[in-house]
Design a protein around this motif. Structure first.
Motif, PDB file in Angstrom:
ATOM      1  N   SER A 122       0.859  -1.193   0.000  1.00 58.05           N
ATOM      2  CA  SER A 122       0.000   0.000   0.000  1.00 58.05           C
ATOM      3  C   SER A 122       0.887   1.233   0.000  1.00 58.05           C
ATOM      4  CB  SER A 122      -0.867   0.005   1.264  1.00 58.05           C
ATOM      5  OG  SER A 122      -1.494   1.261   1.427  1.00 58.05           O
ATOM      6  N   THR A 123       0.458   2.258  -0.677  1.00 57.39           N
ATOM      7  CA  THR A 123       1.079   3.575  -0.511  1.00 57.39           C
ATOM      8  C   THR A 123       0.084   4.512   0.160  1.00 57.39           C
ATOM      9  OG1 THR A 123       2.524   3.292  -2.413  1.00 57.39           O
ATOM     10  CG2 THR A 123       2.130   5.557  -1.704  1.00 57.39           C
ATOM     11  N   ARG A 124      -1.023   4.802  -0.516  1.00 56.96           N
ATOM     12  CA  ARG A 124      -1.980   5.795  -0.026  1.00 56.96           C
ATOM     13  C   ARG A 124      -2.615   5.419   1.311  1.00 56.96           C
ATOM     14  NH1 ARG A 124      -1.128   6.335  -5.031  1.00 56.96           N
ATOM     15  NH2 ARG A 124      -1.037   4.078  -4.920  1.00 56.96           N
ATOM     16  N   THR A 125      -3.124   4.199   1.410  1.00 57.82           N
ATOM     17  CA  THR A 125      -3.885   3.849   2.612  1.00 57.82           C
ATOM     18  C   THR A 125      -2.976   3.858   3.842  1.00 57.82           C
ATOM     19  OG1 THR A 125      -5.222   2.471   1.158  1.00 57.82           O
ATOM     20  CG2 THR A 125      -5.590   2.228   3.519  1.00 57.82           C
ATOM     21  N   ARG A 141      -4.658  -4.320   6.393  1.00 59.62           N
ATOM     22  CA  ARG A 141      -4.898  -4.750   5.005  1.00 59.62           C
ATOM     23  C   ARG A 141      -4.450  -6.200   4.897  1.00 59.62           C
ATOM     24  NH1 ARG A 141      -3.408  -1.444  -0.318  1.00 59.62           N
ATOM     25  NH2 ARG A 141      -5.312  -0.435   0.376  1.00 59.62           N
ATOM     26  N   HIS A 192     -13.190  -2.182   0.678  1.00 61.18           N
ATOM     27  CA  HIS A 192     -12.158  -1.204   1.082  1.00 61.18           C
ATOM     28  C   HIS A 192     -12.922   0.010   1.621  1.00 61.18           C
ATOM     29  CE1 HIS A 192      -8.603   1.111   1.306  1.00 61.18           C
ATOM     30  NE2 HIS A 192      -8.090   0.920   0.105  1.00 61.18           N
ATOM     31  N   PRO A 239      -9.087   5.429  -7.329  1.00 65.31           N
ATOM     32  CA  PRO A 239      -8.494   5.206  -5.997  1.00 65.31           C
ATOM     33  C   PRO A 239      -6.971   5.209  -6.053  1.00 65.31           C
ATOM     34  CG  PRO A 239      -9.362   3.145  -6.895  1.00 65.31           C
ATOM     35  CD  PRO A 239      -9.780   4.229  -7.844  1.00 65.31           C
TER      36      PRO A 239
HETATM   37  N1   CP Z   1      -6.287   3.411  -2.978  1.00 66.77           N
HETATM   38  C1   CP Z   1      -5.460   2.557  -2.365  1.00 66.77           C
HETATM   39  O1   CP Z   1      -5.911   1.669  -1.628  1.00 66.77           O
HETATM   40  O2   CP Z   1      -4.153   2.748  -2.627  1.00 66.77           O
HETATM   41  P1   CP Z   1      -2.953   1.949  -1.951  1.00 66.77           P
HETATM   42  O3   CP Z   1      -3.059   0.515  -2.435  1.00 66.77           O
HETATM   43  O4   CP Z   1      -1.714   2.627  -2.384  1.00 66.77           O
HETATM   44  O5   CP Z   1      -3.178   1.990  -0.458  1.00 66.77           O
END
Ligand code: CP
Length: 307
Positions: free
Chosen positions: A52-55, A104, A133, A264
């Motif tokens: 993951s980056t954003r979450t 996650r 999600h 997303p």
């Molecule tokens: N939108 C999202 O879940 O991005 P990541 O997988 O980078 O967390």
């Protein structure tokens, strides 16, 4: 204590509770200095069994911006899960150290299973396999609220991998609770929306098509998604489908002037980078809303308030 609240699926909060979270997120955006210490002394466990980056960054930034602290892992190979420890044993251990956990996991239902063994620590689902999600949905709804100022009376095109796209499954579940929302499910035949999601909708609420160009002019929101390579059994099948839809400036010419493009992220090829300059493209702003709404969610689940 068994009345702790978790956030495992979009329906875990009512529409009214969503509104409270969005009002709180708005206030955090307007006056962040009020919130600098509200989670002082609290610890977030960040348990990412999948990349993951954003979450992950937005949850960890959220807790730090609220004055709390963060422990955890971004790769389970550095935890005792690599030695075969069960998920339940892992979270029962973490519960002794942390006040709240975000998780996650590649297996559908893993955060729900973990939540059942908790006595004090709320669990937040940060994505479970191809299932749901829900915190991306909070992010998406705060973004829609900002740009559209309503959740009712919208035509939403969701485009791409509708079979495995957990952000889309969650978004459809959440948005179907509002009045007069119509969905256009835009996907190749092989990546159609699963029946278990469609079965929760009235048939008049959605239309299915594989032709983005022919419907883009009807949309208030176009929600793009990548083809989820990691969920495919066959690499050949992935390669066949990965570039099925590419949104570019040519297609954007047919869209309404006030349509917004959401995603997303991460993006692979499905939105040409030339679209980024179009003011209707809001997917990078969406990532920032994600941090603010997660600040509001953490505060809500920990029941902390500004003094
Ligand atoms: N939108 C999202 O879940 O991005 P990541 O997988 O980078 O967390």
């Amino acid at each position: 204590m068994n009345n702790i609240r978790h956030f495992i699926e979009p329906g875990d909060f009512t529409i009214e509770e969503y509104d409270e979270i969005f009002r709180l997120a708005d206030d955090i955006i307007q006056t962040p200095e009020k919130y600098l210490d509200v989670c002082k002394g609290k610890l977030l466990a960040s348990l990412f069994f999948e990349p993951s980056t954003r979450t992950r960054f937005s949850f960890e930034s959220a807790m730090l911006r609220l004055g709390g602290q963060v422990v955890g892992f971004s790769d389970p190979s550095g935890s005792s899960a690599a030695k075969g420890e069960t998920l339940v044993d892992t979270v029962r251990t973490v519960e002794n150290y942390a006040d709240i956990a975000v998780m996650r996991h590649p297996k559908e239902g893993a955060p729900k299973l973990a939540s059942k063994s908790m006595t004090t620590m709320p669990i937040i689902n940060a994505g479970d396999g191809g299932h749901l999600h829900p915190t991306q949905t909070l992010t998406d709804l705060l973004t829609i609220r900002h740009y559209k100022n309503r959740f009712d009376d919208l035509v939403i095109g969701v485009c791409g991998d509708l079979k495995f796209g957990r952000t889309i499954h969650s978004l459809v579940r959440a948005m179907s609770r509002y009045e007069n929302v119509k969905f256009l499910f835009i996907s190749p035949q092989e990546l159609k929306m699963p029946d278990y999601i469609k079965d929760q909708l009235d048939k008049s609420q959605y239309t299915e098509t594989s032709d983005l160009q022919s419907v883009i002019g009807e949309l208030d929101i176009l929600y793009m998604s990548r083809v989820q390579r990691e969920r495919f059994v066959s690499e050949e099948e992935y390669l066949k489908l990965k570039d099925f839809f590419i949104l570019d400036n040519y297609k954007m010419k047919s869209a309404k002037q006030d349509m917004i493009v959401m995603h997303p992220l991460p993006r692979i090829n499905e939105i040409a980078t030339e679209v980024d300059k179009d003011e209707r493209a809001v997917y990078f702003q969406q990532t920032k809303f994600g941090m603010y709404v997660r600040m509001a969610l953490i505060m809500t689940l920990l029941e902390v308030e500004v003094q």
